[in-house]
Design a protein around this motif. Structure first.
Motif, PDB file in Angstrom:
ATOM      1  N   GLN A 140       0.862  -1.179   0.000  1.00 23.31           N
ATOM      2  CA  GLN A 140       0.000   0.000   0.000  1.00 23.31           C
ATOM      3  C   GLN A 140       0.893   1.221   0.000  1.00 23.31           C
ATOM      4  OE1 GLN A 140      -3.226  -0.027   2.704  1.00 23.31           O
ATOM      5  NE2 GLN A 140      -3.726   2.106   2.405  1.00 23.31           N
ATOM      6  N   ARG A 148       0.048   4.489  -0.272  1.00 29.40           N
ATOM      7  CA  ARG A 148      -0.390   5.605   0.563  1.00 29.40           C
ATOM      8  C   ARG A 148      -1.817   5.363   1.056  1.00 29.40           C
ATOM      9  NH1 ARG A 148      -0.095  10.794  -1.958  1.00 29.40           N
ATOM     10  NH2 ARG A 148       1.513  10.145  -3.395  1.00 29.40           N
ATOM     11  N   GLU A 149      -2.156   6.061   2.129  1.00 29.84           N
ATOM     12  CA  GLU A 149      -3.505   5.956   2.665  1.00 29.84           C
ATOM     13  C   GLU A 149      -4.413   6.859   1.852  1.00 29.84           C
ATOM     14  OE1 GLU A 149      -4.397   4.061   5.213  1.00 29.84           O
ATOM     15  OE2 GLU A 149      -2.377   3.368   5.725  1.00 29.84           O
ATOM     16  N   PRO A 172     -12.308   6.277   4.692  1.00 28.03           N
ATOM     17  CA  PRO A 172     -11.044   5.666   4.250  1.00 28.03           C
ATOM     18  C   PRO A 172     -11.291   4.748   3.058  1.00 28.03           C
ATOM     19  CG  PRO A 172     -11.425   5.316   6.601  1.00 28.03           C
ATOM     20  CD  PRO A 172     -12.691   5.866   6.028  1.00 28.03           C
ATOM     21  N   THR A 223      -4.251  12.453  -1.887  1.00 27.35           N
ATOM     22  CA  THR A 223      -4.701  11.608  -0.788  1.00 27.35           C
ATOM     23  C   THR A 223      -6.216  11.426  -0.841  1.00 27.35           C
ATOM     24  OG1 THR A 223      -2.903  12.432   0.559  1.00 27.35           O
ATOM     25  CG2 THR A 223      -4.688  11.317   1.714  1.00 27.35           C
TER      26      THR A 223
END
Ligand SMILES: [Zn+2]
Length: 172
Positions: free
Chosen positions: A45, A47-48, A60, A101
């Motif tokens: 993963q 990035r969040e 999320p 993001t």
């Protein structure tokens, strides 16, 4: 990893092997409490990510949710699980490499549509009908002719009179 059947925390890995051309590790697990067996995947993963819904609400990003919506579109279609997993991983990688993001659900839907278009025409129409919130038959017609155009050679793409259904069906 918590057991999805009994919520016990003692599951054990029975088998672990690379999959999706080494982009993931697939682990077979067994729960000693209830005997339940399940599979987990380990993936990079980068990035969040946060999904911005149409309502403006932020949640999320979850690969599992994305996978589920793709699976619903592909229900009873002759597409192997492995290909679906690869497609979803490809979408996630695209999202991660966008450099943002926060990503709108609309952007994600757009990527799914593009991916499904190449994978399965029926699933594509199913997903697109939901995604674009189409209410009229004419809209489906438009999508079907998009499929027909994509299915043709580039040179013949604008030939009039190409019927959508046969072109969409000829892949199977
Ligand atoms: Zn269990």
């Amino acid at each position: 990893m918590r057991c999805p059947y009994c919520s016990g925390d003692n599951s054990q890995v029975k088998d672990s092997r690379p999959t999706e051309e080494n982009a993931a590790i697939r682990r077979r697990r067994v729960c000693p409490d209830c005997g339940g067996r399940f599979t987990t995947f380990e993936r990079v993963q980068l990035r969040e990510l946060v999904v911005v819904k149409a309502s403006g609400r932020k949640v999320p990003f979850e690969r599992e949710k994305l996978l589920r919506s793709v699976q619903i579109a592909l229900r009873k279609r002759p597409v192997e699980t492995e290909r679906i997993e690869r497609m979803v991983s490809g979408i996630v990688r695209q999202l991660e490499s966008m450099g943002e993001t926060e990503i709108t659900s609309r952007t994600i839907g757009g990527l799914v549509i593009e991916a499904l278009k190449g994978l399965d025409p029926v699933a594509y129409v199913r997903f697109a009908s939901v995604y674009r919130d189409f209410r009229e038959a004419a809209d489906f017609q438009e999508i079907l002719s998009e499929i027909a155009r994509d299915g043709d050679e580039p040179d013949t793409a604008t030939v009039p009179g190409g019927r959508a259904m046969p072109a969409a069906a000829k892949k199977h």
